[in-house]
Design a protein around this motif. Structure first.
Motif, mmCIF file in Angstrom:
data_model
loop_
_atom_site.group_PDB
_atom_site.id
_atom_site.type_symbol
_atom_site.label_atom_id
_atom_site.label_comp_id
_atom_site.label_asym_id
_atom_site.label_seq_id
_atom_site.Cartn_x
_atom_site.Cartn_y
_atom_site.Cartn_z
ATOM 1 N N ASP A 1 0.963 -1.171 0.026
ATOM 2 C CA ASP A 1 -0.222 0.032 0.029
ATOM 3 C C ASP A 1 0.852 1.349 -0.159
ATOM 4 N N SER B 1 -3.836 6.382 0.075
ATOM 5 C CA SER B 1 -4.826 5.649 0.687
ATOM 6 C C SER B 1 -5.403 6.037 2.252
ATOM 7 N N ARG C 1 -7.036 7.864 3.876
ATOM 8 C CA ARG C 1 -8.319 8.378 4.663
ATOM 9 C C ARG C 1 -9.466 7.281 3.964
ATOM 10 N N GLY C 2 -9.055 6.606 2.999
ATOM 11 C CA GLY C 2 -10.218 6.143 2.189
ATOM 12 C C GLY C 2 -10.585 4.833 2.810
ATOM 13 N N ASN D 1 -13.256 1.622 -2.187
ATOM 14 C CA ASN D 1 -12.665 1.866 -3.244
ATOM 15 C C ASN D 1 -12.792 3.436 -3.752
ATOM 16 N N GLU D 2 -11.955 4.026 -4.440
ATOM 17 C CA GLU D 2 -12.177 5.352 -4.912
ATOM 18 C C GLU D 2 -12.779 5.009 -6.289
ATOM 19 N N SER E 1 -10.047 5.030 -1.378
ATOM 20 C CA SER E 1 -8.670 4.741 -1.381
ATOM 21 C C SER E 1 -8.553 4.241 -3.036
ATOM 22 N N ALA F 1 -2.863 3.335 -5.174
ATOM 23 C CA ALA F 1 -2.107 3.103 -3.700
ATOM 24 C C ALA F 1 -1.419 1.801 -3.649
ATOM 25 N N GLN F 2 -2.363 0.649 -3.796
ATOM 26 C CA GLN F 2 -1.834 -0.467 -3.637
ATOM 27 C C GLN F 2 -0.896 -0.897 -5.048
ATOM 28 N N SER G 1 -10.210 -4.193 4.143
ATOM 29 C CA SER G 1 -8.933 -3.706 3.667
ATOM 30 C C SER G 1 -8.139 -4.733 3.251
ATOM 31 N N PRO G 2 -7.627 -4.651 1.753
ATOM 32 C CA PRO G 2 -7.994 -3.773 0.856
ATOM 33 C C PRO G 2 -9.614 -3.460 0.664
#
Lengths: 416, 311
Positions: free
Chosen positions: A184, A189, A191-192, A195-196, A208, A212-213, A281-282
């Motif tokens: 990650d 990521s 504050r996510g 998924n964004e 998120s 990021a990942q 998470s994720p």
């Protein structure tokens, strides 16, 4: 002695109508075609397995056990019961208790508690790579190794500082430790909570992003190559992460990876109307990601399937979405829903599924295989493919029952 | 039309319900010109106002609306104290249940909270803004205001300018406008215009493109100076220079005969200059007045499960 008759036994890659004998030491002492063993072992206790499959018991590489310290979420007995209930023969416990597992002492205390509760050799403890999972200082790796630790991890607290991670990987490589990371980039990521994308926009929740990942995984793969450390990527969730793993493997890297049952079966739309059971998470991603994960599981790019079990109380999960804890309870049901929705549908061949849930996880940890063959320890579970049941509260031996699959009917059942 | 208990977002409303509320806001507004502005439709009913985020404007608007319908209004003061004391949302709901109110007007910094409250109470829940998610009464008052100017709204054009990413107003208002057949476009920096926005939000890249598009109204969003975490543009002067409603742009707006809208409160000098505030086709104060009428219509329409008829 126990004679398992009339069942379908999974051997050399397929189900065969076979009888199987287990001796008093728990070893498989004979396997032969249906009906041929009863006369040879008249004293054996007979177990009728008509309509049932005898499968290698699963090994779950990703279990957030929450012990010791969060007994309101899970206790050692409920955890072990959930494991057996879910068709698993063993599991790797992530360091997710209240006190960090970052020293030999912490490992041995947890090990004692597990042993006292009846856990066998197939329940393993993963240590924290950095002290308190803070991503700043190295844990006492040698101390943990002396207590039998084979894997160190950060669970979902990625090491933000590449310098720290590089040193940690180098040091871990001296012990042949497997470094298992959920890659990650916290700056992207942090504050996510989902998924964004379209769903985060619609619900007005901080997202998120997949990248990021993806950046995190590329960084970790490069560092693993640079340091010569054995690396296992936990919880691959996007199509581009699959590409990264595929590229690394074709370049000869000593890398393995896993995916959770949730990411194989669900996408971000499952969050629906703020369903906190789908806050993971994720985060759950998009349909094209899910399709890529299935494809990669089928072709073996993704080595293993995990439950990514993370039990929380009903009260904790009833909090506003952004405050509710990440994770779902899945140890009891991951193999069941996988067998139904991926294997019985033909998307993943049974042989690959068993390789991903039993064969490779055990191989990665250097454990003896769970194959059903003469002379091997009996590490199998009995599965009834035709029995239809409901995933309700009673389906969980775990204390946690927050699951995206709660309320579903499921075809298939494990017998204890 | 089936009875509805809660107003949580725009998406879940039927077109019939939307028309019903918008149509009923008009007679409510007519009441304001009478010497007696009060009607007894909610006499004996209790409205609880629960604002976890400060908002004098919206809470007073609801309060005035409720009082003009003769309801009793209780303010449950949730300064952040009870949150800090660790009282969970479910515990608060338990307390609210015991108060036996008929309507709960709630604003919360976290998306989805009004929905959780609605699930656990018999009272009607009115979402007065939750996180970045929704602000349905704002959307309804915006639509009502726009419809007063354009009785045939379908095919009209509205451009929304500013922080779409962090705006529940943009989400709800654009959704409702789209459902009414109004074409919606957005203008703002890429950092504040989400890639994953719905298809109906057409992206315009500059004020030149906005004027070429010939909007019927320009909807300026408030720059959420207090709600932003992280930096999305370098500074206020630069933002104002690129996206603010200044004199030159106001001239263009005037030439088009377009209206100016804003959900309030306005950051003067950030998204709108003093001069633009005086614009003869500014609908900003009409939006405030219409807010009361629309909220009266909503209170009148929702049916709590608290026993007895709200009428």
């Amino acid at each position: 002695m126990k004679l398992f008759e009339n069942g379908q036994v999974f051997q050399s890659g397929e189900l065969k109508p076979t009888d199987l004998l287990v001796d008093e030491w728990g070893l498989i002492s004979d396997i032969a075609e249906t009906g041929s063993l009863a006369s040879r072992y008249p004293d054996a206790q007979k177990v009728d397995c008509k309509g049932q499959w005898l499968l290698p018991a699963g090994f779950d590489l990703h279990v957030r056990g929450m012990v010791p310290g969060y007994e309101h979420k899970e206790t050692i007995p409920s955890l072990l019961a959930a494991m057996t209930n879910g068709g698993w023969g063993g599991m790797l416990l992530m360091p997710t208790g209240a006190s960090p597992i970052d020293s030999g002492g912490a490992v041995s205390r947890l090990q004692e508690a597990l042993t006292a509760a009846g856990a066998g050799d197939d329940v393993l403890i993963a240590g924290a790579l950095t002290r308190g999972l803070a991503g700043e200082e190295l844990s006492s790796l040698a101390g943990m190794v002396s207590q039998g630790v084979k894997v160190v991890t950060q669970v979902d607290a990625a090491v933000a500082d590449a310098g720290v991670l590089r040193v940690a990987m180098k040091y871990a490589s001296d012990f042949g430790l497997l470094v298992a990371l959920q890659s990650d980039t916290p700056a992207l990521s942090a504050r996510g909570v989902i998924n964004e994308g379209a769903t985060s926009y619609k619900l007005g929740l901080p997202g998120s992003p997949a990248i990021a990942q993806e950046i995190g995984l590329e960084r970790d793969l490069l560092l693993a190559r640079d340091t010569g450390c054995r690396f296992h990527a936990q919880q691959v969730s996007t199509a581009r992460m699959v590409d990264s793993i595929r590229r690394a493997k074709s370049g000869g890297a000593a890398v393995t990876c896993d995916v959770s049952i949730h990411h194989l079966l669900l996408t971000e739309t499952a969050v629906g109307d703020y369903n906190t059971a789908c806050k993971l998470s994720p985060p759950l991603r998009l349909e094209e990601d899910r399709a890529a994960l299935i494809q990669a599981l089928a072709d073996g790019t993704i080595d293993c399937v995990t439950s990514s079990h993370a039990p929380h109380t009903e009260f904790e999960k009833a909090a506003p979405f952004a405050e509710a804890p990440f994770g779902a309870s899945a140890l009891d049901i991951a193999l069941l829903v996988g067998l139904e929705k991926l294997v019985q549908t033909g998307e993943i061949p049974l042989e690959r599924w068993l390789d991903a849930t039993a064969g490779r996880p055990r191989a990665i940890l250097g454990l003896p295989s769970a194959e059903l063959k003469v002379g091997a320890e009996a590490r199998f579970t009995i599965y009834e493919p035709e029995t239809v049941g409901r995933i309700d509260r009673q389906a969980f031996a775990s204390k946690g029952a927050s699951s995206p699959f709660l309320g579903d009917t499921v075809k298939g059942k494990f017998l204890s | 039309m089936e009875a509805r208990k809660d107003l949580l977002d725009i998406e879940s409303l039927t077109m019939e319900e939307i028309s019903y509320v918008l149509d009923n806001a008009a007679p409510m507004k007519q009441l304001f010109t009478r010497s007696v502005k009060k009607v007894p439709v909610l006499r004996g009913k209790n409205v609880l106002s629960l604002f976890y985020e400060n908002s004098t404007r919206t809470s007073s608007s609801f309060e005035v609306a409720a009082k003009r319908l003769s309801a009793d209004v209780t303010e449950f003061s949730v300064s952040t104290s009870s949150v800090k004391k660790g009282e969970s949302l479910l515990d608060t709901i338990e307390t609210l249940q015991a108060m036996r109110c008929d309507y709960i007007v709630i604003r919360h910094s976290q998306a989805g909270v009004p929905g959780v409250v609605a699930k656990h109470t018999r009272a009607s829940v009115l979402n007065a803004g939750d996180g970045h998610h929704a602000h349905p009464t704002q959307a309804l008052l915006d639509a009502f205001t726009f419809r007063e100017k354009f009785p045939e709204v379908a095919g009209r054009r509205v451009v929304i300018v500013g922080d779409v990413e962090h705006s529940r107003v943009a989400r709800s208002t654009s959704r409702l406008f789209h459902r009414l057949g109004i074409d919606v476009a957005v203008l703002g920096p890429s950092t504040l215009i989400p890639d994953a926005r719905p298809d109906h939000m057409k992206r315009l890249r500059s004020w030149e493109e906005v004027f070429d598009w010939r909007p019927d109204a320009v909807y300026m969003l408030r720059v959420q100076l207090e709600r932003q975490e992280g930096q999305f543009f370098p500074d206020i002067p630069e933002y104002h220079g690129l996206y603010g409603m200044n004199s030159a742009r106001l001239e263009q707006v005037r030439k088009l005969g377009a209206y100016l809208m804003h959900p309030g409160p306005v950051n003067r000098g950030v998204e709108v200059t003093d001069e633009a505030m005086q614009y003869e086709r500014s609908l900003i104060s009409e939006q405030v007045e219409n807010g009361i009428a629309v909220r009266m219509a909503v209170l009148h329409w929702l049916k709590p499960n608290t026993g007895g008829s709200a009428l």
